[in-house]
Design a protein around this motif. Structure first.
Motif, PDB file in Angstrom:
ATOM      1  N   GLY A  56       0.812  -1.216   0.000  1.00  0.00           N
ATOM      2  CA  GLY A  56       0.000   0.000   0.000  1.00  0.00           C
ATOM      3  C   GLY A  56       0.840   1.258   0.000  1.00  0.00           C
ATOM      4  N   GLU A  57       0.484   2.167   0.916  1.00  0.00           N
ATOM      5  CA  GLU A  57       1.145   3.475   0.960  1.00  0.00           C
ATOM      6  C   GLU A  57       2.367   3.445   1.882  1.00  0.00           C
ATOM      7  OE1 GLU A  57      -2.949   6.120   0.397  1.00  0.00           O
ATOM      8  OE2 GLU A  57      -1.874   6.176   2.313  1.00  0.00           O
ATOM      9  N   ILE A  58       3.439   4.038   1.398  1.00  0.00           N
ATOM     10  CA  ILE A  58       4.675   4.082   2.185  1.00  0.00           C
ATOM     11  C   ILE A  58       5.003   5.546   2.472  1.00  0.00           C
ATOM     12  CG2 ILE A  58       7.105   3.366   2.294  1.00  0.00           C
ATOM     13  CD1 ILE A  58       4.993   1.042   1.933  1.00  0.00           C
ATOM     14  N   ILE A  59       5.060   5.885   3.746  1.00  0.00           N
ATOM     15  CA  ILE A  59       5.326   7.280   4.127  1.00  0.00           C
ATOM     16  C   ILE A  59       6.825   7.536   4.079  1.00  0.00           C
ATOM     17  CG2 ILE A  59       5.105   8.980   5.987  1.00  0.00           C
ATOM     18  CD1 ILE A  59       2.629   7.361   6.911  1.00  0.00           C
ATOM     19  N   MET A  60       7.202   8.638   3.439  1.00  0.00           N
ATOM     20  CA  MET A  60       8.625   8.992   3.298  1.00  0.00           C
ATOM     21  C   MET A  60       8.740  10.494   3.083  1.00  0.00           C
ATOM     22  SD  MET A  60       9.458   7.774  -0.594  1.00  0.00           S
ATOM     23  CE  MET A  60       9.220   6.079  -0.171  1.00  0.00           C
ATOM     24  N   PRO A  61       9.958  11.030   3.204  1.00  0.00           N
ATOM     25  CA  PRO A  61      10.118  12.450   2.893  1.00  0.00           C
ATOM     26  C   PRO A  61      10.175  12.654   1.382  1.00  0.00           C
ATOM     27  CG  PRO A  61      12.215  11.518   3.535  1.00  0.00           C
ATOM     28  CD  PRO A  61      11.216  10.411   3.679  1.00  0.00           C
ATOM     29  N   SER A  62       9.826  13.858   0.965  1.00  0.00           N
ATOM     30  CA  SER A  62       9.993  14.243  -0.437  1.00  0.00           C
ATOM     31  C   SER A  62      11.375  14.840  -0.657  1.00  0.00           C
ATOM     32  CB  SER A  62       8.918  15.279  -0.795  1.00  0.00           C
ATOM     33  OG  SER A  62       9.252  15.954  -1.972  1.00  0.00           O
ATOM     34  N   PHE A  63      11.952  15.375   0.431  1.00  0.00           N
ATOM     35  CA  PHE A  63      13.271  16.007   0.328  1.00  0.00           C
ATOM     36  C   PHE A  63      14.342  14.927   0.432  1.00  0.00           C
ATOM     37  CE2 PHE A  63      16.801  18.752   1.945  1.00  0.00           C
ATOM     38  CZ  PHE A  63      16.960  19.447   0.763  1.00  0.00           C
ATOM     39  N   THR A  64      14.562  14.254  -0.692  1.00  0.00           N
ATOM     40  CA  THR A  64      15.527  13.157  -0.783  1.00  0.00           C
ATOM     41  C   THR A  64      15.864  12.979  -2.253  1.00  0.00           C
ATOM     42  OG1 THR A  64      15.912  10.800  -0.327  1.00  0.00           O
ATOM     43  CG2 THR A  64      13.653  11.424  -0.852  1.00  0.00           C
ATOM     44  N   PHE A  65      16.862  12.151  -2.545  1.00  0.00           N
ATOM     45  CA  PHE A  65      17.154  11.786  -3.934  1.00  0.00           C
ATOM     46  C   PHE A  65      15.962  10.986  -4.462  1.00  0.00           C
ATOM     47  CE2 PHE A  65      19.455   8.930  -7.018  1.00  0.00           C
ATOM     48  CZ  PHE A  65      19.805   9.939  -7.909  1.00  0.00           C
ATOM     49  N   VAL A  66      15.679  11.170  -5.743  1.00  0.00           N
ATOM     50  CA  VAL A  66      14.499  10.537  -6.321  1.00  0.00           C
ATOM     51  C   VAL A  66      14.563   9.004  -6.261  1.00  0.00           C
ATOM     52  CG1 VAL A  66      15.333  10.469  -8.728  1.00  0.00           C
ATOM     53  CG2 VAL A  66      12.868  10.742  -8.250  1.00  0.00           C
ATOM     54  N   GLY A  67      15.767   8.478  -6.015  1.00  0.00           N
ATOM     55  CA  GLY A  67      15.911   7.027  -5.863  1.00  0.00           C
ATOM     56  C   GLY A  67      15.066   6.470  -4.733  1.00  0.00           C
ATOM     57  N   THR A  68      14.801   7.271  -3.700  1.00  0.00           N
ATOM     58  CA  THR A  68      14.022   6.753  -2.566  1.00  0.00           C
ATOM     59  C   THR A  68      12.585   6.431  -2.999  1.00  0.00           C
ATOM     60  OG1 THR A  68      15.336   8.260  -1.184  1.00  0.00           O
ATOM     61  CG2 THR A  68      13.536   7.076  -0.112  1.00  0.00           C
ATOM     62  N   PRO A  69      11.810   7.412  -3.534  1.00  0.00           N
ATOM     63  CA  PRO A  69      10.460   7.051  -3.969  1.00  0.00           C
ATOM     64  C   PRO A  69      10.443   6.105  -5.170  1.00  0.00           C
ATOM     65  CG  PRO A  69      10.920   9.348  -4.531  1.00  0.00           C
ATOM     66  CD  PRO A  69      12.034   8.876  -3.639  1.00  0.00           C
ATOM     67  N   HIS A  70      11.414   6.276  -6.078  1.00  0.00           N
ATOM     68  CA  HIS A  70      11.452   5.363  -7.235  1.00  0.00           C
ATOM     69  C   HIS A  70      11.549   3.904  -6.776  1.00  0.00           C
ATOM     70  CE1 HIS A  70      11.400   8.312 -10.276  1.00  0.00           C
ATOM     71  NE2 HIS A  70      12.602   8.198 -10.803  1.00  0.00           N
ATOM     72  N   ILE A  91       7.017   2.682   6.564  1.00  0.00           N
ATOM     73  CA  ILE A  91       7.665   4.003   6.637  1.00  0.00           C
ATOM     74  C   ILE A  91       9.099   3.845   6.124  1.00  0.00           C
ATOM     75  CG2 ILE A  91       8.403   5.877   8.176  1.00  0.00           C
ATOM     76  CD1 ILE A  91       6.237   4.925  10.171  1.00  0.00           C
ATOM     77  N   VAL A  92       9.508   4.789   5.281  1.00  0.00           N
ATOM     78  CA  VAL A  92      10.918   4.849   4.873  1.00  0.00           C
ATOM     79  C   VAL A  92      11.465   6.206   5.321  1.00  0.00           C
ATOM     80  CG1 VAL A  92      12.563   4.859   2.958  1.00  0.00           C
ATOM     81  CG2 VAL A  92      10.613   3.287   2.898  1.00  0.00           C
ATOM     82  N   GLY A  93      12.301   6.193   6.343  1.00  0.00           N
ATOM     83  CA  GLY A  93      12.984   7.424   6.770  1.00  0.00           C
ATOM     84  C   GLY A  93      14.279   7.569   5.975  1.00  0.00           C
ATOM     85  N   VAL A  94      14.784   8.781   5.880  1.00  0.00           N
ATOM     86  CA  VAL A  94      16.039   9.018   5.135  1.00  0.00           C
ATOM     87  C   VAL A  94      17.012   9.768   6.039  1.00  0.00           C
ATOM     88  CG1 VAL A  94      17.093  10.082   3.103  1.00  0.00           C
ATOM     89  CG2 VAL A  94      14.772   9.152   2.943  1.00  0.00           C
ATOM     90  N   HIS A  95      18.200   9.205   6.214  1.00  0.00           N
ATOM     91  CA  HIS A  95      19.244   9.897   6.990  1.00  0.00           C
ATOM     92  C   HIS A  95      19.972  10.862   6.048  1.00  0.00           C
ATOM     93  CE1 HIS A  95      18.356   7.176  10.169  1.00  0.00           C
ATOM     94  NE2 HIS A  95      18.973   6.138   9.643  1.00  0.00           N
ATOM     95  N   LEU A  96      19.285  11.924   5.685  1.00  0.00           N
ATOM     96  CA  LEU A  96      19.845  12.839   4.694  1.00  0.00           C
ATOM     97  C   LEU A  96      21.124  13.483   5.211  1.00  0.00           C
ATOM     98  CD1 LEU A  96      18.510  13.502   1.889  1.00  0.00           C
ATOM     99  CD2 LEU A  96      18.243  15.793   2.818  1.00  0.00           C
ATOM    100  N   TRP A  97      22.120  13.523   4.371  1.00  0.00           N
ATOM    101  CA  TRP A  97      23.464  14.052   4.695  1.00  0.00           C
ATOM    102  C   TRP A  97      24.100  13.219   5.811  1.00  0.00           C
ATOM    103  CZ3 TRP A  97      22.376  16.448   0.623  1.00  0.00           C
ATOM    104  CH2 TRP A  97      21.389  17.417   0.488  1.00  0.00           C
ATOM    105  N   GLY A  98      23.542  12.040   6.105  1.00  0.00           N
ATOM    106  CA  GLY A  98      24.063  11.220   7.212  1.00  0.00           C
ATOM    107  C   GLY A  98      23.483  11.607   8.553  1.00  0.00           C
ATOM    108  N   ARG A  99      22.567  12.587   8.559  1.00  0.00           N
ATOM    109  CA  ARG A  99      21.974  13.028   9.835  1.00  0.00           C
ATOM    110  C   ARG A  99      20.663  12.267  10.062  1.00  0.00           C
ATOM    111  NH1 ARG A  99      22.280  19.503   9.979  1.00  0.00           N
ATOM    112  NH2 ARG A  99      20.573  19.275   8.496  1.00  0.00           N
ATOM    113  N   SER A 100      20.402  11.932  11.300  1.00  0.00           N
ATOM    114  CA  SER A 100      19.294  11.008  11.566  1.00  0.00           C
ATOM    115  C   SER A 100      18.354  11.512  12.657  1.00  0.00           C
ATOM    116  CB  SER A 100      19.866   9.645  11.962  1.00  0.00           C
ATOM    117  OG  SER A 100      20.928   9.811  12.868  1.00  0.00           O
ATOM    118  N   ALA A 101      18.178  12.831  12.705  1.00  0.00           N
ATOM    119  CA  ALA A 101      17.288  13.392  13.723  1.00  0.00           C
ATOM    120  C   ALA A 101      15.893  12.784  13.587  1.00  0.00           C
ATOM    121  CB  ALA A 101      17.205  14.904  13.549  1.00  0.00           C
TER     122      ALA A 101
END
Ligand code: T4K
Length: 398
Positions: free
Chosen positions: A92-106, A143-153
């Protein structure tokens, strides 16, 4: 030449500061002799893929560096996210950020799942846990979280939400090799984490990825799924794919990891050079890694006022500093995802003010100082730069 006045800038006709381009994502190179030695050994063995000795050595080294119990090396992080999503039964639906490389949603869309973009915290650039809670609905399957720039807040809050709602949680840790969160290796967060070993990453295998987990049974399933589902000759256990890393890539990976600490040290030196060179420049913030955790400093990201961002990138590109707008315009505005019409004001704002600068071993301390000098001149005359470039519009290079 290093510019000190507005008229010194190449965008206004002067000589560029660099003769050769400076790239964001220039590969950190492993020792050439070592790579050739390892490739030679693989050729002598006539064992080129299918979980060979170099693959196994690389996998074990990644496991050690990341601190996870189990490592499953794959051909790239995109496939890694797909395998993790499938193995954890995401649907179904996977919650993730939009502010990431397009590889994440792809990655998730390609296997028939539906990305649902949630807002980021504009201070940390990572998923806002409160927005994730709001986005959860009857069709949410992960849920797919993204540790953008290596940061994981926010990672612990995401773990708590996932547990509360019984949802699988995967972290896209493409940027996060060697990073920690509150003293814990980021690769141990969530049900599984996926690191990229693409050429542009802190340590690369040309192409490569790794799934990390503390769950032995999950790791076994992932291993079978990356190799067509084989459990024995002529027997497959179910639907699977080919996500194996070749021995050639593993040779690059092994040799790169032998220099991993050196790469991080250079990144840190460059990052500190940028911070020192830009700290008193009005309107410029260098994103912060000073949270007491381990970082690989692989991305140097500035935030500048939105009106200045594209002109500043034009100034830099004219000097042959190929600064990037990672990750503009936010995945929710890219063709496959725009029709869903997600409205994400914090993401739009952050995506409108970021500038990613070159770092890594291809950048010397002098190069960093010269890039800072360019930014300093451009920002000191920001109004003039914006006005003059607005009168002469041009696209930004890809
Ligand atoms: N999740 C996140 C958060 C990611 O950032 C990524 C990948 C993924 C998932 C997916 O991981 P993988 O499936 O790739 O393992 C590049 C990389 O191709 C991509 O892997 C990476 N993120 C992304 C941040 O950067 P582009 O389209 O921006 O690459 P490109 O071709 O514009 O190259 C970037 C710069 O690097 C250029 O100035 C040229 C330079 N370069 C590149 C390569 C490949 C070199 O100098 N040498 C090289 O060999 O995506």
């Amino acid at each position: 030449m290093t510019p000190s006045r507005l008229e010194d800038l190449a965008v206004f006709g002067s000589t560029p500061a660099f003769t050769e381009p400076r790239h964001v994502g220039r590969p950190n190179m492993p020792d050439r002799e070592r790579v050739l030695e390892l490739v030679g050994e693989a050729m002598d063995r006539r064992w080129l893929s299918n979980e060979g000795p170099l693959h196994e050595a690389f996998q074990e080294r990644v496991r050690q560096i990341t601190g996870a119990r189990h490592c499953v090396v794959v051909a790239n992080a995109t496939l890694g996210i797909q395998l993790a999503a499938r193995a954890l039964g995401m649907e179904g639906e996977i919650i993730m950020p939009s502010f990431t490389f397009v590889g994440t949603p792809h990655a998730v869309s390609w296997i028939g799942l539906e990305p649902v973009f949630a807002e980021i915290d504009p201070r940390t650039h990572t998923l806002d846990p409160a927005a994730v809670r709001t986005a959860i609905g009857p069709r949410t399957g992960g849920i797919v979280g993204v540790h953008l720039w290596g940061r994981s807040a926010g990672a612990e809050e995401l773990e708590a939400i996932a547990e509360e709602h019984d949802l699988p949680l995967v972290f896209d840790a493409a940027h996060a090799l060697g990073c920690t969160r509150a003293g814990r290796p980021v690769a141990t967060l969530g049900d599984a984490s996926v690191i990229s070993f693409h050429a542009t990453k802190v340590a690369g295998a040309a192409e490569g990825g790794a799934i990390l987990t503390d769950d032995a049974e999950l790791a076994e399933r992932l291993r079978r799924m990356r190799n067509f589902g084989f459990v024995a000759f002529d027997t497959v256990e179910g639907l699977a794919t080919n996500a194996k890393m070749s021995e050639m890539n593993a040779a690059m990976g092994v040799a790169s990891l032998e220099r991993f600490e050196e790469f991080v040290a250079v990144n840190r030196r460059n990052y500190e050079g940028y911070v020192a060179g830009l700290q008193d420049v009005p309107g410029v913030e260098v994103i912060d890694y000073a949270d007491g955790d381990e970082h690989n400093f692989h991305y140097v990201v500035l935030e500048v006022p939105a009106a200045v961002r594209d002109p500043l990138i034009r100034v830099l590109q004219a000097e042959r500093v190929l600064a990037r707008r990672y990750f503009f315009p936010g995945c929710h505005r890219l063709a496959p995802y725009a029709p869903a019409g997600a409205s994400l004001s914090a993401t739009d704002e952050v995506a409108g003010r970021v500038v990613t600068l070159p770092t890594g071993t291809a950048m010397s301390a002098d190069d960093v100082a010269r890039v800072c000098a360019i930014v300093r001149v451009a920002m000191a005359h920001a109004d003039d730069v914006v006005r003059r470039l607005a009168a002469d519009p041009a696209g930004l290079g890809r």
